[in-house]
Design an enzyme around this catalytic site. Structure first.
Site, mmCIF file in Angstrom:
data_model
loop_
_atom_site.group_PDB
_atom_site.id
_atom_site.type_symbol
_atom_site.label_atom_id
_atom_site.label_comp_id
_atom_site.label_asym_id
_atom_site.label_seq_id
_atom_site.Cartn_x
_atom_site.Cartn_y
_atom_site.Cartn_z
ATOM 1 N N ARG A 127 0.836 -1.201 0.000
ATOM 2 C CA ARG A 127 0.000 0.000 0.000
ATOM 3 C C ARG A 127 0.873 1.254 0.000
ATOM 4 N NH1 ARG A 127 -4.400 0.626 4.704
ATOM 5 N NH2 ARG A 127 -2.676 1.386 5.938
ATOM 6 N N ARG A 133 1.382 6.529 1.603
ATOM 7 C CA ARG A 133 1.030 6.972 2.960
ATOM 8 C C ARG A 133 2.283 7.023 3.809
ATOM 9 N NH1 ARG A 133 -4.174 4.230 5.760
ATOM 10 N NH2 ARG A 133 -2.937 4.638 7.622
HETATM 11 P P1 AMP Z 1 -5.749 4.157 10.390
HETATM 12 O O1 AMP Z 1 -5.981 4.670 9.013
HETATM 13 O O2 AMP Z 1 -6.999 3.623 11.046
HETATM 14 O O3 AMP Z 1 -4.611 3.175 10.469
HETATM 15 O O4 AMP Z 1 -5.344 5.423 11.275
HETATM 16 C C1 AMP Z 1 -4.220 6.201 10.969
HETATM 17 C C2 AMP Z 1 -3.707 6.915 12.204
HETATM 18 O O5 AMP Z 1 -4.731 7.782 12.717
HETATM 19 C C3 AMP Z 1 -3.350 6.016 13.380
HETATM 20 O O6 AMP Z 1 -2.047 5.486 13.280
HETATM 21 C C4 AMP Z 1 -3.477 6.987 14.558
HETATM 22 O O7 AMP Z 1 -2.389 7.865 14.621
HETATM 23 C C5 AMP Z 1 -4.697 7.816 14.151
HETATM 24 N N1 AMP Z 1 -5.973 7.253 14.650
HETATM 25 C C6 AMP Z 1 -7.012 6.782 13.896
HETATM 26 N N2 AMP Z 1 -8.020 6.359 14.675
HETATM 27 C C7 AMP Z 1 -7.622 6.560 15.953
HETATM 28 C C8 AMP Z 1 -8.213 6.308 17.220
HETATM 29 N N3 AMP Z 1 -9.443 5.755 17.328
HETATM 30 N N4 AMP Z 1 -7.514 6.637 18.326
HETATM 31 C C9 AMP Z 1 -6.291 7.196 18.241
HETATM 32 N N5 AMP Z 1 -5.666 7.455 17.091
HETATM 33 C C10 AMP Z 1 -6.311 7.140 15.942
#
Ligand code: AMP
Length: 191
Positions: A127, A133
């Site tokens: 990805r 990303r």
């Molecule tokens: P993801 O796309 O779900 O992997 O989220 C990317 C980044 O957003 C994570 O690595 C965290 O830094 C932040 N993040 C997303 N959702 C949360 C959450 N529920 N609590 C804390 N940080 C979050």
């Protein structure tokens, strides 16, 4: 019709959450996407969370809970929603339970996507090449998966206790995984 998808980064939960949302007409609420959009737009929230996202750390609970509280109020979530990326900590899970109890909208299903870390790492590296990303760099991936096991797995146990947890073997083709997800939603009475 409120649905949660829990699983490590790279388990394909985002793909499945999108499929559920479009098939059943629910809102897809992906906290990572909301935060990345805020970073791109350069909003106050975006400026605050950018270094946290880049380091693969977790955004503070209070901020996330407030964000979800506002998001669940939006009209597209009225029929139901699929939460993808939230809750990631026990504090967030307890806040979500309280919020849903307040508005009398119980969770109909909580999915746990099961998959080995090395498969996730391989998928995330692919990805990174495709989407660029910044948090899909190898050292940040390791950090994010470690946080999943340490901080988010207790959330899985929290929902296992409710009897609504459905385990899904996620290391399979998208259509096969979605077939199993749909069968579980059928059993839960989601139409
Ligand atoms: P993801 O796309 O779900 O992997 O989220 C990317 C980044 O957003 C994570 O690595 C965290 O830094 C932040 N993040 C997303 N959702 C949360 C959450 N529920 N609590 C804390 N940080 C979050």
């Amino acid at each position: 019709m409120e649905i949660l998808i829990l699983g490590p980064q790279g388990s394909g939960k985002g793909t499945q959450a999108k499929l559920i949302a479009s098939e059943y007409g629910f809102a897809h609420i992906a906290t990572g996407e909301i935060l990345r959009e805020a970073v791109t737009a350069g909003t106050e929230l975006g400026l605050r969370v950018q270094p946290i996202l880049e380091a693969g750390e977790l955004v503070p609970d209070e901020l996330m809970i407030e964000l979800i509280r506002n998001r669940l109020d939006e009209p597209d979530a009225a029929e139901g929603f699929v939460l993808d990326g939230f809750p990631r900590t026990l504090v967030q899970a307890e806040a979500l339970d309280a919020m849903l109890a307040e508005i009398a909208r119980p969770l109909v299903a909580v999915f746990e996507f099961l998959i080995a870390d090395d498969v996730c790492i391989q998928r995330l590296l692919t990805r990174a090449e495709l989407e660029g990303r910044t948090d899909d760099a190898p050292e940040v991936i390791a950090k994010r998966l470690a946080l999943y096991h340490e901080i988010t797995e207790p959330v899985v146990e929290h929902y296992r206790a409710t009897g609504r947890l459905v385990g899904i073997h996620a290391d399979r083709p998208v259509e096969e995984v979605f077939g199993e997800v749909q069968a579980a939603l059928d059993r839960a009475g989601v139409a």
